[in-house]
Design a protein around this motif. Structure first.
Motif, PDB file in Angstrom:
ATOM      1  N   ASP A   1      26.041  66.555  66.654  1.00 30.57           N
ATOM      2  CA  ASP A   1      26.056  65.882  67.962  1.00 30.57           C
ATOM      3  C   ASP A   1      27.456  65.434  68.380  1.00 30.57           C
ATOM      4  N   LYS A   2      28.488  65.803  67.580  1.00 28.66           N
ATOM      5  CA  LYS A   2      29.898  65.532  67.889  1.00 28.66           C
ATOM      6  C   LYS A   2      30.237  64.046  67.882  1.00 28.66           C
ATOM      7  N   ARG A   3      29.364  63.218  67.335  1.00 32.22           N
ATOM      8  CA  ARG A   3      29.623  61.785  67.337  1.00 32.22           C
ATOM      9  C   ARG A   3      30.548  61.358  66.195  1.00 32.22           C
ATOM     10  N   TYR A   4      30.592  62.154  65.116  1.00 29.10           N
ATOM     11  CA  TYR A   4      31.385  61.773  63.957  1.00 29.10           C
ATOM     12  C   TYR A   4      32.150  62.973  63.404  1.00 29.10           C
ATOM     13  N   VAL A   5      33.359  62.690  62.945  1.00 31.10           N
ATOM     14  CA  VAL A   5      34.083  63.583  62.046  1.00 31.10           C
ATOM     15  C   VAL A   5      33.843  63.047  60.634  1.00 31.10           C
ATOM     16  N   PHE A   6      33.563  63.919  59.678  1.00 26.75           N
ATOM     17  CA  PHE A   6      33.305  63.407  58.336  1.00 26.75           C
ATOM     18  C   PHE A   6      34.049  64.194  57.274  1.00 26.75           C
ATOM     19  N   VAL A   7      34.397  63.481  56.207  1.00 27.03           N
ATOM     20  CA  VAL A   7      35.034  64.059  55.024  1.00 27.03           C
ATOM     21  C   VAL A   7      34.267  63.563  53.809  1.00 27.03           C
ATOM     22  N   THR A   8      34.443  64.250  52.691  1.00 23.30           N
ATOM     23  CA  THR A   8      33.735  63.873  51.467  1.00 23.30           C
ATOM     24  C   THR A   8      34.721  63.747  50.317  1.00 23.30           C
ATOM     25  N   TYR A   9      34.635  62.619  49.615  1.00 19.09           N
ATOM     26  CA  TYR A   9      35.354  62.432  48.362  1.00 19.09           C
ATOM     27  C   TYR A   9      34.367  62.703  47.230  1.00 19.09           C
ATOM     28  N   HIS A  10      34.743  63.563  46.288  1.00 20.63           N
ATOM     29  CA  HIS A  10      33.799  64.044  45.283  1.00 20.63           C
ATOM     30  C   HIS A  10      33.780  63.238  43.992  1.00 20.63           C
ATOM     31  N   GLY A  11      34.524  62.163  43.953  1.00 21.07           N
ATOM     32  CA  GLY A  11      34.420  61.296  42.786  1.00 21.07           C
ATOM     33  C   GLY A  11      35.025  61.853  41.530  1.00 21.07           C
ATOM     34  N   ILE A  12      36.002  62.723  41.665  1.00 23.06           N
ATOM     35  CA  ILE A  12      36.664  63.299  40.501  1.00 23.06           C
ATOM     36  C   ILE A  12      38.155  62.953  40.598  1.00 23.06           C
ATOM     37  N   PRO A  13      38.748  62.293  39.628  1.00 16.95           N
ATOM     38  CA  PRO A  13      38.189  61.935  38.318  1.00 16.95           C
ATOM     39  C   PRO A  13      37.447  60.594  38.294  1.00 16.95           C
TER      40      PRO A  13
ATOM     41  N   GLY B   1      38.655  60.543  67.885  1.00 16.81           N
ATOM     42  CA  GLY B   1      38.664  61.895  68.403  1.00 16.81           C
ATOM     43  C   GLY B   1      38.033  62.873  67.421  1.00 16.81           C
ATOM     44  N   GLN B   2      38.027  64.144  67.796  1.00 22.15           N
ATOM     45  CA  GLN B   2      37.400  65.157  66.958  1.00 22.15           C
ATOM     46  C   GLN B   2      38.366  65.847  66.006  1.00 22.15           C
ATOM     47  N   SER B   3      39.632  65.499  66.052  1.00 21.79           N
ATOM     48  CA  SER B   3      40.580  66.171  65.157  1.00 21.79           C
ATOM     49  C   SER B   3      41.610  65.207  64.572  1.00 21.79           C
ATOM     50  N   PRO B   4      41.165  64.063  64.039  1.00 24.80           N
ATOM     51  CA  PRO B   4      42.133  63.197  63.363  1.00 24.80           C
ATOM     52  C   PRO B   4      42.583  63.851  62.065  1.00 24.80           C
ATOM     53  N   SER B   5      43.741  63.471  61.600  1.00 20.95           N
ATOM     54  CA  SER B   5      44.225  63.932  60.307  1.00 20.95           C
ATOM     55  C   SER B   5      43.829  62.885  59.273  1.00 20.95           C
ATOM     56  N   VAL B   6      43.089  63.304  58.239  1.00 19.05           N
ATOM     57  CA  VAL B   6      42.536  62.386  57.251  1.00 19.05           C
ATOM     58  C   VAL B   6      43.085  62.746  55.877  1.00 19.05           C
ATOM     59  N   PHE B   7      43.697  61.755  55.204  1.00 14.72           N
ATOM     60  CA  PHE B   7      44.241  61.973  53.868  1.00 14.72           C
ATOM     61  C   PHE B   7      43.549  61.045  52.873  1.00 14.72           C
ATOM     62  N   ILE B   8      43.459  61.508  51.646  1.00 12.76           N
ATOM     63  CA  ILE B   8      42.880  60.729  50.556  1.00 12.76           C
ATOM     64  C   ILE B   8      43.920  60.583  49.455  1.00 12.76           C
ATOM     65  N   GLN B   9      43.973  59.395  48.844  1.00 12.92           N
ATOM     66  CA  GLN B   9      44.806  59.208  47.655  1.00 12.92           C
ATOM     67  C   GLN B   9      43.986  58.541  46.562  1.00 12.92           C
ATOM     68  N   HIS B  10      44.284  58.944  45.333  1.00 12.36           N
ATOM     69  CA  HIS B  10      43.638  58.315  44.187  1.00 12.36           C
ATOM     70  C   HIS B  10      44.525  58.521  42.966  1.00 12.36           C
ATOM     71  N   VAL B  11      44.210  57.839  41.901  1.00 14.90           N
ATOM     72  CA  VAL B  11      45.002  57.893  40.676  1.00 14.90           C
ATOM     73  C   VAL B  11      44.397  58.913  39.722  1.00 14.90           C
ATOM     74  N   ILE B  12      45.246  59.698  39.095  1.00 10.15           N
ATOM     75  CA  ILE B  12      44.816  60.601  38.027  1.00 10.15           C
ATOM     76  C   ILE B  12      45.623  60.290  36.776  1.00 10.15           C
ATOM     77  N   ASN B  13      45.057  60.601  35.621  1.00 12.47           N
ATOM     78  CA  ASN B  13      45.722  60.384  34.330  1.00 12.47           C
ATOM     79  C   ASN B  13      46.146  58.925  34.137  1.00 12.47           C
ATOM     80  N   GLY B  14      45.407  58.022  34.732  1.00 13.62           N
ATOM     81  CA  GLY B  14      45.640  56.600  34.488  1.00 13.62           C
ATOM     82  C   GLY B  14      46.656  55.943  35.385  1.00 13.62           C
ATOM     83  N   ASN B  15      47.756  56.649  35.733  1.00 13.96           N
ATOM     84  CA  ASN B  15      48.801  55.996  36.528  1.00 13.96           C
ATOM     85  C   ASN B  15      49.519  56.940  37.492  1.00 13.96           C
ATOM     86  N   GLU B  16      49.040  58.172  37.623  1.00 20.16           N
ATOM     87  CA  GLU B  16      49.696  59.145  38.484  1.00 20.16           C
ATOM     88  C   GLU B  16      48.922  59.266  39.799  1.00 20.16           C
ATOM     89  N   TRP B  17      49.632  59.070  40.904  1.00 26.17           N
ATOM     90  CA  TRP B  17      48.983  59.122  42.213  1.00 26.17           C
ATOM     91  C   TRP B  17      48.931  60.551  42.744  1.00 26.17           C
TER      92      TRP B  17
END
Length: 383
Positions: free
Chosen positions: A357-369, A329-345
């Motif tokens: 064209d409404k074919r995709y919903v997109f999100v961007t992960y910026h690679g930090i850290p 759909g056009q309004s899914p809820s999207v979450f990201i998880q990653h580790v910071i400081n070596g062991n903290e989520w």
């Protein structure tokens, strides 16, 4: 004296513009009664009227002397400013006059405080862009679909542009240039394929202060699907270009001593497309499902995810994830998880956009850290 058709007041970056739309000429009376309750003194109103009147006359004389024709005056705007402690905007002494010759409309910026023909205008912008397109097609050796030139102040010049002198104009006017093609080219090879063009772009970027961005879309249809076509405006050359990684083969930036040539890599898993800059041979991303546990940190209230994707990458940088709307759909809820400081989520809801064209919903992960992250898709109940 002709009557005023209407008056508009609007604000742009704390600069107020008072615009009178005219039937013919007659700027002297266009602000009469405009600000009866706006806090202007009688003297300031008269001063504003005089700036408008003289500015209109100056603009007409300026065009006649520069181009040899008498323009039709469409509107006059007082250029005004508003200080932090000013109760109302004050006229700075200049006007922006919108004029017309036949079907062509253009703008003149000139003083209204004293007789003057020292102004600037954008009458020749179309000619400059046409000759710019021809110049870059000859330089690059392929068909250019669109050229964007950002020079002067709002594309306005005081001097007259002489036809056939685009290269000299380019060298003498620092500008931002965007050159788009739809030929699915790998611009990372421009130095090998066209060393003369690469050297010219590098020289102008280094010595003339010009900033270039070349973008090669995969097709004309992909250009139309592109999320944004403003790369290169305001000096920001490639910010958020990863949003168009579905549609762009490659791009190159020439700015000062900077030479950056990139192409995009796409990978697909279960209809979801992952895009990043191609940095190495082979796949830059390692993508899978069910490889890492989705942590229960309270952000998603323990609700089950529709799917969890794990993404790993050796190099830092943005990763754009395109979710097909036919699946989510056009309004899914999207979450990201990653580790910071070596062991903290850390978990957060990702800002999402929808392709044109409404074919995709997109999100961007910026690679930090780092570039190891998990992406969970929910049904929208966690927004």
């Amino acid at each position: 004296m002709e009557n005023v058709q209407g008056v508009e007041v609007y604000m742009e970056n704390r600069r107020f513009c008072l615009r009178a739309v005219l039937i013919g000429i007659g700027a002297a009376a266009m602000f009469a009664g405009l600000c009866g309750g706006c806090g202007y003194s009688r003297e300031e109103k008269r001063r504003m009227e005089e700036i408008a009147r003289l500015g209109e006359e100056n603009a007409e004389t300026y065009v006649m002397e520069k181009y040899g024709f008498a323009p039709v005056i469409e509107s006059v705007e007082l250029c005004t400013e508003l200080g932090d402690s000013d109760p109302v905007p004050w006229a700075e002494g200049y006007v922006l006059v919108r004029v017309r010759q036949g079907e062509q409309e253009f703008k003149v910026h000139i003083s209204g405080e004293e007789p003057s023909v020292d102004g600037r205008d954008d009458f020749q912008r179309a000619l400059i862009e046409e000759e710019g397109r021809e110049f870059f097609e000859n330089l690059l050796g392929y068909e250019v679909y669109d050229v964007y030139l950002e020079y002067g102040e709002d594309g306005m010049l005081g001097e007259r542009y002489e036809a056939g002198t685009f290269e000299a104009f380019l060298r003498n006017h620092p500008m931002n240039v965007r050159i788009d093609d739809c030929t699915d080219r790998d611009l990372t090879e421009i130095r090998e394929e066209n060393p003369g063009a690469a050297a010219f772009l590098e020289e102008c970027a280094r010595d003339c202060g010009t900033k270039f961005i070349l973008i090669s879309y995969k097709s004309r249809e992909d250009y139309d699907r592109g999320y944004d076509h403003t790369y290169g405006r305001g000096g920001v050359m490639d910010f958020e270009i990863w949003n168009d990684s579905l549609y762009i083969n490659s791009y190159g930036v020439f700015e000062g001593e900077k030479r950056e040539l990139n192409r995009f890599e796409l990978q697909e898993l279960d209809g979801v497309i992952f895009g990043c800059i191609d940095r190495s041979g082979g796949d830059d991303l390692e993508i899978g499902t069910g490889r890492r546990q989705w942590m229960e940190l309270g952000e998603t209230r323990g609700e089950p995810a529709l799917r969890v994707y794990s993404v790993d990458r050796d190099a830092k940088g943005e990763v754009a994830v395109f979710l097909p709307t036919e699946l989510y759909g056009q309004s899914p809820s999207v979450f990201i998880q990653h580790v910071i400081n070596g062991n903290e989520w850390r978990q957060y809801e990702a800002g999402r956009e929808v392709t044109r064209d409404k074919r995709y919903v997109f999100v961007t992960y910026h690679g930090i850290p780092d570039c190891h992250f998990d992406l969970a898709v929910f049904d929208g109940g966690n927004r």
